[in-house]
Design a protein around this motif. Structure first.
Motif, PDB file in Angstrom:
ATOM      1  N   TRP A  75      78.488  55.808  28.038  1.00  0.00           N
ATOM      2  CA  TRP A  75      77.650  57.027  28.223  1.00  0.00           C
ATOM      3  C   TRP A  75      76.149  56.680  28.062  1.00  0.00           C
ATOM      4  O   TRP A  75      75.234  57.202  28.682  1.00  0.00           O
ATOM      5  CB  TRP A  75      77.794  58.137  27.242  1.00  0.00           C
ATOM      6  N   ASP A  76      75.661  55.837  27.108  1.00  0.00           N
ATOM      7  CA  ASP A  76      74.071  55.407  26.715  1.00  0.00           C
ATOM      8  C   ASP A  76      73.770  54.627  28.037  1.00  0.00           C
ATOM      9  O   ASP A  76      72.712  54.698  28.608  1.00  0.00           O
ATOM     10  CB  ASP A  76      74.067  54.478  25.669  1.00  0.00           C
ATOM     11  N   GLY A  77      74.677  53.682  28.728  1.00  0.00           N
ATOM     12  CA  GLY A  77      74.320  53.012  29.798  1.00  0.00           C
ATOM     13  C   GLY A  77      74.071  53.747  31.037  1.00  0.00           C
ATOM     14  O   GLY A  77      72.942  53.657  31.901  1.00  0.00           O
ATOM     15  N   VAL A  78      74.789  55.089  31.241  1.00  0.00           N
ATOM     16  CA  VAL A  78      74.415  55.930  32.165  1.00  0.00           C
ATOM     17  C   VAL A  78      73.204  56.726  31.993  1.00  0.00           C
ATOM     18  O   VAL A  78      72.362  56.803  32.972  1.00  0.00           O
ATOM     19  CB  VAL A  78      75.661  56.937  32.382  1.00  0.00           C
ATOM     20  N   ALA A  79      72.911  57.190  30.769  1.00  0.00           N
ATOM     21  CA  ALA A  79      71.767  57.896  30.476  1.00  0.00           C
ATOM     22  C   ALA A  79      70.520  56.980  30.950  1.00  0.00           C
ATOM     23  O   ALA A  79      69.431  57.504  31.226  1.00  0.00           O
ATOM     24  CB  ALA A  79      71.762  58.187  29.036  1.00  0.00           C
ATOM     25  N   ARG A  80      70.680  55.656  30.304  1.00  0.00           N
ATOM     26  CA  ARG A  80      69.340  54.890  30.326  1.00  0.00           C
ATOM     27  C   ARG A  80      68.977  54.353  32.064  1.00  0.00           C
ATOM     28  O   ARG A  80      68.041  54.259  32.164  1.00  0.00           O
ATOM     29  CB  ARG A  80      69.407  53.694  29.484  1.00  0.00           C
ATOM     30  N   SER A  81      70.163  54.262  32.506  1.00  0.00           N
ATOM     31  CA  SER A  81      70.065  53.944  34.096  1.00  0.00           C
ATOM     32  C   SER A  81      69.463  55.146  34.714  1.00  0.00           C
ATOM     33  O   SER A  81      68.750  54.976  35.622  1.00  0.00           O
ATOM     34  CB  SER A  81      71.531  53.510  34.601  1.00  0.00           C
ATOM     35  N   MET A  82      70.097  56.163  34.349  1.00  0.00           N
ATOM     36  CA  MET A  82      69.404  57.321  35.026  1.00  0.00           C
ATOM     37  C   MET A  82      67.877  57.546  34.826  1.00  0.00           C
ATOM     38  O   MET A  82      67.030  57.905  35.578  1.00  0.00           O
ATOM     39  CB  MET A  82      70.043  58.813  34.734  1.00  0.00           C
ATOM     40  N   GLN A  83      67.434  57.246  33.579  1.00  0.00           N
ATOM     41  CA  GLN A  83      66.107  57.403  33.111  1.00  0.00           C
ATOM     42  C   GLN A  83      65.179  56.449  33.849  1.00  0.00           C
ATOM     43  O   GLN A  83      64.190  56.615  34.202  1.00  0.00           O
ATOM     44  CB  GLN A  83      65.939  57.120  31.612  1.00  0.00           C
ATOM     45  N   GLN A  84      65.905  55.362  33.975  1.00  0.00           N
ATOM     46  CA  GLN A  84      64.966  54.284  34.734  1.00  0.00           C
ATOM     47  C   GLN A  84      64.811  54.824  36.184  1.00  0.00           C
ATOM     48  O   GLN A  84      63.564  54.699  36.531  1.00  0.00           O
ATOM     49  CB  GLN A  84      65.649  52.919  34.743  1.00  0.00           C
ATOM     50  N   ALA A  85      65.782  55.214  36.818  1.00  0.00           N
ATOM     51  CA  ALA A  85      65.718  55.460  38.262  1.00  0.00           C
ATOM     52  C   ALA A  85      64.765  56.759  38.356  1.00  0.00           C
ATOM     53  O   ALA A  85      63.908  56.594  39.530  1.00  0.00           O
ATOM     54  CB  ALA A  85      67.079  55.817  38.521  1.00  0.00           C
ATOM     55  N   GLN A  86      65.007  57.529  37.493  1.00  0.00           N
ATOM     56  CA  GLN A  86      63.944  58.872  37.564  1.00  0.00           C
ATOM     57  C   GLN A  86      62.484  58.426  37.117  1.00  0.00           C
ATOM     58  O   GLN A  86      61.670  58.861  38.132  1.00  0.00           O
ATOM     59  CB  GLN A  86      64.374  59.839  36.399  1.00  0.00           C
ATOM     60  N   ARG A  87      62.103  57.652  36.434  1.00  0.00           N
ATOM     61  CA  ARG A  87      60.763  57.076  36.202  1.00  0.00           C
ATOM     62  C   ARG A  87      60.454  56.328  37.328  1.00  0.00           C
ATOM     63  O   ARG A  87      59.236  56.732  37.742  1.00  0.00           O
ATOM     64  CB  ARG A  87      60.637  56.351  34.789  1.00  0.00           C
ATOM     65  N   ALA A  88      60.988  55.636  37.880  1.00  0.00           N
ATOM     66  CA  ALA A  88      60.531  54.611  38.852  1.00  0.00           C
ATOM     67  C   ALA A  88      60.300  55.344  40.218  1.00  0.00           C
ATOM     68  O   ALA A  88      59.411  54.731  41.063  1.00  0.00           O
ATOM     69  CB  ALA A  88      61.566  53.399  38.981  1.00  0.00           C
ATOM     70  N   ASN A  89      60.848  56.498  40.382  1.00  0.00           N
ATOM     71  CA  ASN A  89      60.846  56.996  41.678  1.00  0.00           C
ATOM     72  C   ASN A  89      60.045  58.213  41.613  1.00  0.00           C
ATOM     73  O   ASN A  89      60.072  59.143  42.645  1.00  0.00           O
ATOM     74  CB  ASN A  89      62.312  57.059  42.347  1.00  0.00           C
ATOM     75  N   GLY A  90      59.542  58.652  40.494  1.00  0.00           N
ATOM     76  CA  GLY A  90      58.753  60.053  40.166  1.00  0.00           C
ATOM     77  C   GLY A  90      59.777  61.079  40.421  1.00  0.00           C
ATOM     78  O   GLY A  90      59.231  62.286  40.851  1.00  0.00           O
ATOM     79  N   ILE A  91      60.983  61.106  40.172  1.00  0.00           N
ATOM     80  CA  ILE A  91      62.069  62.172  40.292  1.00  0.00           C
ATOM     81  C   ILE A  91      61.597  63.291  39.255  1.00  0.00           C
ATOM     82  O   ILE A  91      61.809  64.432  39.519  1.00  0.00           O
ATOM     83  CB  ILE A  91      63.355  61.833  40.368  1.00  0.00           C
ATOM     84  N   VAL A  92      61.429  62.710  38.099  1.00  0.00           N
ATOM     85  CA  VAL A  92      61.076  63.525  36.808  1.00  0.00           C
ATOM     86  C   VAL A  92      60.022  62.848  36.183  1.00  0.00           C
ATOM     87  O   VAL A  92      60.008  61.598  36.193  1.00  0.00           O
ATOM     88  CB  VAL A  92      61.960  63.524  35.619  1.00  0.00           C
ATOM     89  N   ASN A  93      58.803  63.745  35.861  1.00  0.00           N
ATOM     90  CA  ASN A  93      57.527  62.815  35.345  1.00  0.00           C
ATOM     91  C   ASN A  93      57.680  62.301  33.888  1.00  0.00           C
ATOM     92  O   ASN A  93      57.389  61.309  33.735  1.00  0.00           O
ATOM     93  CB  ASN A  93      56.326  64.031  35.294  1.00  0.00           C
ATOM     94  N   SER A  94      58.681  62.957  33.104  1.00  0.00           N
ATOM     95  CA  SER A  94      58.944  62.460  31.602  1.00  0.00           C
ATOM     96  C   SER A  94      60.322  62.569  31.296  1.00  0.00           C
ATOM     97  O   SER A  94      60.872  63.738  31.600  1.00  0.00           O
ATOM     98  CB  SER A  94      57.894  63.345  30.588  1.00  0.00           C
ATOM     99  N   VAL A  95      60.947  61.470  31.040  1.00  0.00           N
ATOM    100  CA  VAL A  95      62.422  61.393  30.859  1.00  0.00           C
ATOM    101  C   VAL A  95      62.366  60.861  29.495  1.00  0.00           C
ATOM    102  O   VAL A  95      62.195  59.619  29.246  1.00  0.00           O
ATOM    103  CB  VAL A  95      63.129  60.788  31.814  1.00  0.00           C
ATOM    104  N   GLN A  96      63.308  61.421  28.579  1.00  0.00           N
ATOM    105  CA  GLN A  96      63.721  60.743  27.107  1.00  0.00           C
ATOM    106  C   GLN A  96      65.287  60.703  27.126  1.00  0.00           C
ATOM    107  O   GLN A  96      65.856  61.755  27.817  1.00  0.00           O
ATOM    108  CB  GLN A  96      63.061  61.415  26.088  1.00  0.00           C
ATOM    109  N   VAL A  97      65.451  59.608  26.540  1.00  0.00           N
ATOM    110  CA  VAL A  97      67.196  59.668  26.078  1.00  0.00           C
ATOM    111  C   VAL A  97      67.375  59.985  24.703  1.00  0.00           C
ATOM    112  O   VAL A  97      66.591  59.329  23.730  1.00  0.00           O
ATOM    113  CB  VAL A  97      67.762  58.264  26.456  1.00  0.00           C
ATOM    114  N   VAL A  98      68.307  60.855  24.298  1.00  0.00           N
ATOM    115  CA  VAL A  98      68.483  61.143  22.780  1.00  0.00           C
ATOM    116  C   VAL A  98      69.925  60.791  22.616  1.00  0.00           C
ATOM    117  O   VAL A  98      70.766  61.166  23.308  1.00  0.00           O
ATOM    118  CB  VAL A  98      68.430  62.698  22.687  1.00  0.00           C
TER     119      VAL A  98
END
Length: 349
Positions: A75-98
Protein backbone atom coordinates in the motif's frame (compact mmCIF):
# COMPACT_ATOMS: atom_id res chain seq x y z
CA UNK A 1 5.90 -5.78 -0.98
CA UNK A 2 3.74 -7.28 1.67
CA UNK A 3 1.30 -5.20 3.65
CA UNK A 4 0.41 -5.73 7.30
CA UNK A 5 0.09 -9.37 8.28
CA UNK A 6 -3.61 -9.26 7.49
CA UNK A 7 -3.05 -7.89 4.08
CA UNK A 8 -1.77 -10.82 2.22
CA UNK A 9 -4.19 -8.42 2.42
CA UNK A 10 -3.93 -8.82 2.24
CA UNK A 11 -5.71 -7.51 1.53
CA UNK A 12 -8.40 -11.73 0.49
CA UNK A 13 -15.55 -20.80 -0.43
CA UNK A 14 -16.90 -20.10 -3.78
CA UNK A 15 -14.84 -18.72 -6.59
CA UNK A 16 -16.11 -15.73 -8.53
CA UNK A 17 -14.24 -15.20 -11.80
CA UNK A 18 -12.23 -12.02 -11.91
CA UNK A 19 -13.41 -9.26 -14.21
CA UNK A 20 -10.98 -9.37 -17.13
CA UNK A 21 -8.78 -6.40 -17.68
CA UNK A 22 -9.75 -4.37 -20.68
CA UNK A 23 -9.72 -0.91 -22.14
CA UNK A 24 -10.05 1.93 -19.74
CA UNK A 25 -13.65 2.50 -18.75
CA UNK A 26 -15.26 5.88 -19.46
CA UNK A 27 -14.90 8.37 -16.71
CA UNK A 28 -18.36 8.49 -15.10
CA UNK A 29 -17.99 8.02 -11.37
CA UNK A 30 -20.43 6.18 -9.14
CA UNK A 31 -21.16 6.68 -5.45
CA UNK A 32 -19.93 4.29 -4.39
CA UNK A 33 -11.25 -3.67 16.76
CA UNK A 34 -9.24 -4.37 18.52
CA UNK A 35 -5.86 -3.06 17.40
CA UNK A 36 -2.97 -2.76 19.77
CA UNK A 37 -2.67 0.42 21.84
CA UNK A 38 0.53 1.31 20.04
CA UNK A 39 -1.16 1.05 16.66
CA UNK A 40 -4.03 3.22 17.85
CA UNK A 41 -1.57 5.84 19.11
CA UNK A 42 0.15 5.91 15.74
CA UNK A 43 -3.20 6.19 14.00
CA UNK A 44 -4.34 9.07 16.20
CA UNK A 45 -1.14 10.97 15.50
CA UNK A 46 -1.41 10.27 11.80
CA UNK A 47 -5.07 11.25 11.77
CA UNK A 48 -4.13 14.62 13.23
CA UNK A 49 -1.81 15.08 10.28
CA UNK A 50 -4.55 14.11 7.85
CA UNK A 51 -7.20 16.38 9.33
CA UNK A 52 -4.86 19.36 9.42
CA UNK A 53 -3.91 18.75 5.78
CA UNK A 54 -7.52 18.31 4.74
CA UNK A 55 -8.57 21.85 5.50
CA UNK A 56 -8.61 22.96 1.86
CA UNK A 57 -11.20 22.18 -0.78
CA UNK A 58 -9.34 21.93 -4.10
CA UNK A 59 -7.70 18.50 -4.55
CA UNK A 60 -5.45 19.82 -7.32
CA UNK A 61 -3.83 22.15 -4.79
CA UNK A 62 -3.21 19.69 -1.97
CA UNK A 63 -3.83 15.98 -1.42
CA UNK A 64 -2.93 13.60 1.39
CA UNK A 65 -2.50 9.96 0.39
CA UNK A 66 -3.16 7.63 3.33
CA UNK A 67 -1.33 4.28 3.26
CA UNK A 68 -3.05 2.07 5.87
CA UNK A 69 0.16 0.24 6.77
CA UNK A 70 3.73 0.97 7.74
CA UNK A 71 6.26 2.27 5.24
CA UNK A 72 7.70 -0.29 2.87
CA UNK A 73 4.63 -2.39 2.15
CA UNK A 74 2.51 -2.68 -0.97
CA UNK A 75 0.00 0.00 0.00
CA UNK A 76 2.87 2.35 0.82
CA UNK A 77 4.44 1.56 -2.56
CA UNK A 78 1.23 2.54 -4.34
CA UNK A 79 0.91 5.76 -2.33
CA UNK A 80 4.50 6.88 -2.90
CA UNK A 81 4.40 5.98 -6.58
CA UNK A 82 1.28 8.09 -6.98
CA UNK A 83 2.91 10.90 -5.03
CA UNK A 84 5.94 10.87 -7.33
CA UNK A 85 3.78 10.82 -10.47
CA UNK A 86 1.54 13.65 -9.29
CA UNK A 87 4.46 15.85 -8.27
CA UNK A 88 6.47 15.23 -11.43
CA UNK A 89 3.56 16.07 -13.71
CA UNK A 90 1.96 18.90 -11.77
CA UNK A 91 -1.27 16.97 -11.31
CA UNK A 92 -1.41 18.09 -7.68
CA UNK A 93 0.65 20.98 -6.35
CA UNK A 94 1.32 19.52 -2.89
CA UNK A 95 1.16 15.80 -2.10
CA UNK A 96 2.00 14.11 1.18
CA UNK A 97 1.87 10.45 2.20
CA UNK A 98 0.71 9.52 5.70
CA UNK A 99 1.26 5.97 6.99
CA UNK A 100 -1.49 4.83 9.33
CA UNK A 101 -0.99 1.15 10.26
CA UNK A 102 -3.24 -0.97 12.42
CA UNK A 103 -5.90 -3.70 12.30
CA UNK A 104 -5.19 -4.61 8.70
CA UNK A 105 -5.92 -1.08 7.51
CA UNK A 106 -9.29 -0.62 9.22
CA UNK A 107 -7.95 2.06 11.55
CA UNK A 108 -7.04 4.18 8.53
CA UNK A 109 -10.37 3.33 6.92
CA UNK A 110 -12.25 4.55 9.97
CA UNK A 111 -10.28 7.77 10.16
CA UNK A 112 -10.73 8.59 6.48
CA UNK A 113 -14.44 7.81 6.74
CA UNK A 114 -14.68 10.53 9.41
CA UNK A 115 -13.66 13.11 6.79
CA UNK A 116 -17.03 12.93 5.05
CA UNK A 117 -17.29 15.55 2.32
CA UNK A 118 -13.53 16.26 2.19
CA UNK A 119 -11.90 16.03 -1.22
CA UNK A 120 -8.21 16.31 -0.39
CA UNK A 121 -7.62 12.97 1.34
CA UNK A 122 -7.33 9.70 -0.59
CA UNK A 123 -7.05 6.23 0.93
CA UNK A 124 -5.03 3.45 -0.67
CA UNK A 125 -6.61 0.04 -0.13
CA UNK A 126 -7.54 -3.15 -1.89
CA UNK A 127 -8.08 -6.84 -1.28
CA UNK A 128 -6.41 -6.83 2.12
CA UNK A 129 -8.46 -3.95 3.42
CA UNK A 130 -11.67 -5.57 2.28
CA UNK A 131 -10.55 -8.82 3.91
CA UNK A 132 -9.75 -7.00 7.16
CA UNK A 133 -13.25 -5.52 7.29
CA UNK A 134 -14.63 -9.06 7.16
CA UNK A 135 -12.03 -10.70 9.41
CA UNK A 136 -12.33 -8.11 12.17
CA UNK A 137 -16.03 -7.37 11.78
CA UNK A 138 -15.19 -3.71 11.25
CA UNK A 139 -17.98 -1.25 12.01
CA UNK A 140 -16.63 0.97 9.22
CA UNK A 141 -16.59 -0.56 5.74
CA UNK A 142 -16.20 0.38 2.10
CA UNK A 143 -19.80 1.56 2.24
CA UNK A 144 -18.58 4.49 4.35
CA UNK A 145 -16.05 5.74 1.80
CA UNK A 146 -16.09 6.40 -1.95
CA UNK A 147 -14.07 3.90 -3.98
CA UNK A 148 -12.77 5.78 -7.01
CA UNK A 149 -10.69 3.27 -8.95
CA UNK A 150 -9.00 -0.08 -8.89
CA UNK A 151 -5.53 0.60 -10.27
CA UNK A 152 -3.36 -2.53 -10.39
CA UNK A 153 -3.33 -6.11 -9.23
CA UNK A 154 -0.57 -8.36 -8.01
CA UNK A 155 -0.59 -12.13 -8.43
CA UNK A 156 0.29 -14.82 -5.95
CA UNK A 157 2.43 -17.75 -6.98
CA UNK A 158 2.43 -21.26 -5.50
CA UNK A 159 6.02 -22.24 -4.71
CA UNK A 160 7.94 -25.12 -3.16
CA UNK A 161 11.66 -25.56 -2.40
CA UNK A 162 13.77 -26.47 -5.41
CA UNK A 163 14.46 -29.94 -3.97
CA UNK A 164 10.80 -30.62 -3.21
CA UNK A 165 9.34 -33.95 -4.37
CA UNK A 166 6.41 -32.00 -5.81
CA UNK A 167 7.25 -31.30 -9.44
CA UNK A 168 3.81 -30.03 -10.43
CA UNK A 169 0.74 -28.49 -8.82
CA UNK A 170 -1.04 -31.83 -9.30
CA UNK A 171 1.73 -33.58 -7.34
CA UNK A 172 1.35 -31.13 -4.48
CA UNK A 173 -2.45 -31.26 -4.43
CA UNK A 174 -2.47 -35.08 -4.55
CA UNK A 175 -0.25 -35.33 -1.46
CA UNK A 176 -2.21 -32.60 0.29
CA UNK A 177 -5.54 -34.26 -0.48
CA UNK A 178 -4.31 -37.65 0.79
CA UNK A 179 -3.09 -36.27 4.13
CA UNK A 180 -4.12 -32.61 4.51
CA UNK A 181 -2.22 -31.97 7.72
CA UNK A 182 1.03 -33.49 6.45
CA UNK A 183 1.75 -30.74 3.91
CA UNK A 184 2.54 -27.60 5.92
CA UNK A 185 1.78 -24.36 4.07
CA UNK A 186 2.89 -20.83 4.75
CA UNK A 187 2.42 -17.35 3.34
CA UNK A 188 3.23 -13.75 4.10
CA UNK A 189 -0.13 -12.91 5.65
CA UNK A 190 -3.88 -13.37 5.52
CA UNK A 191 -4.25 -12.72 1.79
CA UNK A 192 -1.93 -15.65 1.07
CA UNK A 193 -3.97 -17.84 3.42
CA UNK A 194 -7.11 -16.91 1.49
CA UNK A 195 -5.41 -18.07 -1.71
CA UNK A 196 -4.45 -21.37 -0.06
CA UNK A 197 -8.03 -21.70 1.17
CA UNK A 198 -9.37 -21.09 -2.33
CA UNK A 199 -7.03 -23.75 -3.72
CA UNK A 200 -8.09 -26.21 -1.02
CA UNK A 201 -11.77 -25.69 -1.83
CA UNK A 202 -11.06 -26.12 -5.54
CA UNK A 203 -9.22 -29.37 -4.80
CA UNK A 204 -11.94 -30.74 -2.52
CA UNK A 205 -9.82 -30.37 0.63
CA UNK A 206 -11.26 -29.09 3.92
CA UNK A 207 -9.33 -25.87 4.58
CA UNK A 208 -9.77 -26.31 8.34
CA UNK A 209 -7.64 -29.47 8.12
CA UNK A 210 -4.78 -27.64 6.44
CA UNK A 211 -1.61 -27.05 8.42
CA UNK A 212 -1.06 -23.36 7.69
CA UNK A 213 1.88 -21.62 9.38
CA UNK A 214 1.50 -17.82 9.31
CA UNK A 215 4.59 -15.80 8.48
CA UNK A 216 5.22 -12.13 9.08
CA UNK A 217 5.81 -11.06 5.51
CA UNK A 218 7.05 -12.65 2.32
CA UNK A 219 10.69 -12.86 3.44
CA UNK A 220 9.82 -14.92 6.50
CA UNK A 221 7.62 -17.22 4.40
CA UNK A 222 10.51 -17.86 2.00
CA UNK A 223 12.79 -18.72 4.92
CA UNK A 224 10.19 -21.18 6.22
CA UNK A 225 10.35 -22.94 2.86
CA UNK A 226 14.11 -22.93 2.66
CA UNK A 227 14.64 -24.24 6.20
CA UNK A 228 12.05 -26.98 5.83
CA UNK A 229 9.45 -25.58 8.22
CA UNK A 230 6.93 -25.40 5.37
CA UNK A 231 6.54 -27.58 2.30
CA UNK A 232 4.64 -25.10 0.13
CA UNK A 233 3.68 -21.46 0.12
CA UNK A 234 1.47 -18.97 -1.60
CA UNK A 235 3.09 -15.57 -1.87
CA UNK A 236 3.28 -12.47 -4.01
CA UNK A 237 5.08 -12.93 -7.30
CA UNK A 238 7.25 -9.85 -6.65
CA UNK A 239 8.31 -11.28 -3.29
CA UNK A 240 9.32 -14.62 -4.81
CA UNK A 241 10.65 -13.81 -8.27
CA UNK A 242 14.31 -13.51 -7.19
CA UNK A 243 14.24 -16.88 -5.42
CA UNK A 244 12.50 -18.50 -8.40
CA UNK A 245 15.01 -17.10 -10.88
CA UNK A 246 17.94 -18.12 -8.67
CA UNK A 247 16.66 -21.70 -8.60
CA UNK A 248 16.10 -21.84 -4.85
CA UNK A 249 12.33 -22.09 -5.24
CA UNK A 250 10.23 -23.91 -7.82
CA UNK A 251 7.10 -22.17 -9.06
CA UNK A 252 4.18 -24.54 -9.58
CA UNK A 253 1.39 -22.13 -10.46
CA UNK A 254 0.54 -18.49 -10.97
CA UNK A 255 -2.73 -17.44 -9.37
CA UNK A 256 -4.26 -15.46 -12.23
CA UNK A 257 -7.34 -15.80 -14.40
CA UNK A 258 -5.23 -16.16 -17.55
CA UNK A 259 -1.56 -16.35 -18.57
CA UNK A 260 0.38 -13.13 -18.02
CA UNK A 261 2.84 -11.78 -20.57
CA UNK A 262 6.36 -11.92 -19.20
CA UNK A 263 5.61 -14.50 -16.49
CA UNK A 264 6.51 -18.00 -17.66
CA UNK A 265 4.54 -19.88 -14.99
CA UNK A 266 1.39 -21.89 -15.79
CA UNK A 267 -1.72 -20.61 -14.06
CA UNK A 268 -3.68 -22.67 -11.57
CA UNK A 269 -6.66 -22.34 -13.92
CA UNK A 270 -4.68 -23.92 -16.75
CA UNK A 271 -4.00 -26.82 -14.41
CA UNK A 272 -7.63 -27.38 -13.55
CA UNK A 273 -8.05 -25.24 -10.43
CA UNK A 274 -10.39 -22.23 -10.54
CA UNK A 275 -8.26 -20.09 -8.21
CA UNK A 276 -8.02 -16.47 -9.34
CA UNK A 277 -8.03 -14.26 -6.23
CA UNK A 278 -5.71 -11.33 -6.83
CA UNK A 279 -4.18 -8.70 -4.58
CA UNK A 280 -5.73 -5.65 -6.24
CA UNK A 281 -5.09 -2.08 -5.14
CA UNK A 282 -7.58 0.75 -5.10
CA UNK A 283 -7.91 4.44 -4.35
CA UNK A 284 -10.88 5.68 -2.31
CA UNK A 285 -12.05 9.05 -0.99
CA UNK A 286 -14.18 9.91 2.04
CA UNK A 287 -17.94 9.50 1.69
CA UNK A 288 -20.45 12.29 1.34
CA UNK A 289 -19.15 13.60 -2.00
CA UNK A 290 -21.32 14.95 -4.78
CA UNK A 291 -21.02 13.80 -8.39
CA UNK A 292 -18.79 16.69 -9.41
CA UNK A 293 -16.36 16.08 -6.54
CA UNK A 294 -16.19 12.38 -7.30
CA UNK A 295 -15.62 13.02 -10.98
CA UNK A 296 -12.79 15.46 -10.28
CA UNK A 297 -11.04 13.06 -7.92
CA UNK A 298 -11.38 10.18 -10.35
CA UNK A 299 -9.87 12.32 -13.11
CA UNK A 300 -6.91 13.07 -10.83
CA UNK A 301 -6.39 9.34 -10.26
CA UNK A 302 -6.69 8.51 -13.96
CA UNK A 303 -4.32 11.34 -14.93
CA UNK A 304 -1.84 9.90 -12.41
CA UNK A 305 -2.11 6.45 -13.97
CA UNK A 306 -1.33 7.95 -17.39
CA UNK A 307 2.14 9.18 -16.39
CA UNK A 308 5.50 7.62 -17.25
CA UNK A 309 6.39 7.64 -13.55
CA UNK A 310 3.43 5.40 -12.79
CA UNK A 311 4.26 3.14 -15.73
CA UNK A 312 7.74 2.78 -14.30
CA UNK A 313 6.34 1.80 -10.92
CA UNK A 314 4.10 -0.84 -12.51
CA UNK A 315 7.14 -2.39 -14.17
CA UNK A 316 9.38 -2.04 -11.12
CA UNK A 317 6.92 -3.66 -8.71
CA UNK A 318 5.74 -6.34 -11.19
CA UNK A 319 2.18 -5.05 -10.97
CA UNK A 320 -0.40 -5.63 -13.68
CA UNK A 321 -2.45 -2.58 -14.56
CA UNK A 322 -6.16 -3.10 -14.09
CA UNK A 323 -8.24 0.07 -14.15
CA UNK A 324 -11.84 -0.10 -12.99
CA UNK A 325 -13.92 3.04 -12.38
CA UNK A 326 -17.51 4.18 -12.27
CA UNK A 327 -20.37 1.78 -11.59
CA UNK A 328 -18.05 -1.17 -12.24
CA UNK A 329 -16.15 -0.40 -9.02
CA UNK A 330 -19.27 -1.02 -6.93
CA UNK A 331 -20.04 -4.29 -8.68
CA UNK A 332 -16.44 -5.44 -8.44
CA UNK A 333 -16.11 -4.72 -4.71
CA UNK A 334 -19.47 -6.34 -3.95
CA UNK A 335 -18.38 -9.51 -5.77
CA UNK A 336 -15.02 -9.55 -4.00
CA UNK A 337 -16.70 -9.02 -0.60
CA UNK A 338 -18.97 -12.00 -1.24
CA UNK A 339 -16.06 -14.11 -2.39
CA UNK A 340 -13.78 -13.30 0.56
CA UNK A 341 -16.62 -13.76 3.06
CA UNK A 342 -17.19 -17.24 1.67
CA UNK A 343 -13.50 -18.08 2.06
CA UNK A 344 -13.49 -17.00 5.70
CA UNK A 345 -16.57 -19.14 6.25
CA UNK A 346 -14.65 -22.09 4.81
CA UNK A 347 -11.99 -21.40 7.44
CA UNK A 348 -14.67 -21.44 10.14
CA UNK A 349 -14.30 -17.75 11.00
Amino acid sequence: MTEQSVSRESGPGQSVPSTPAGPRAPRPVARVVGAAVAAVSIAVAAFGSVTSAAAGGDPTRSVTLVAPAAAGGGWDGVARSMQQAQRANGIVNSVQVVNMPGAGGTIALGNVARLSGQTDTLLIGGTGLLAAEIQFGSAVTHDDVTPLAVTVEEYDVIVVPADSPYETLDDLVAAWRERPGSVPWTGGGSFDQLVVTDLAVSAGIDPKQTNYIPSDGGGEAIQALLNGTAAAASGGYPDNIDQIESGRLRALALVAAEPVDGIDIPTAVEQGHDVTLTNWREVAAPGGLDDEQRAKLTDIVLDTLDTPEWAGAVERYHWTERIITGDEVDAFIDAERERITALYEELGR
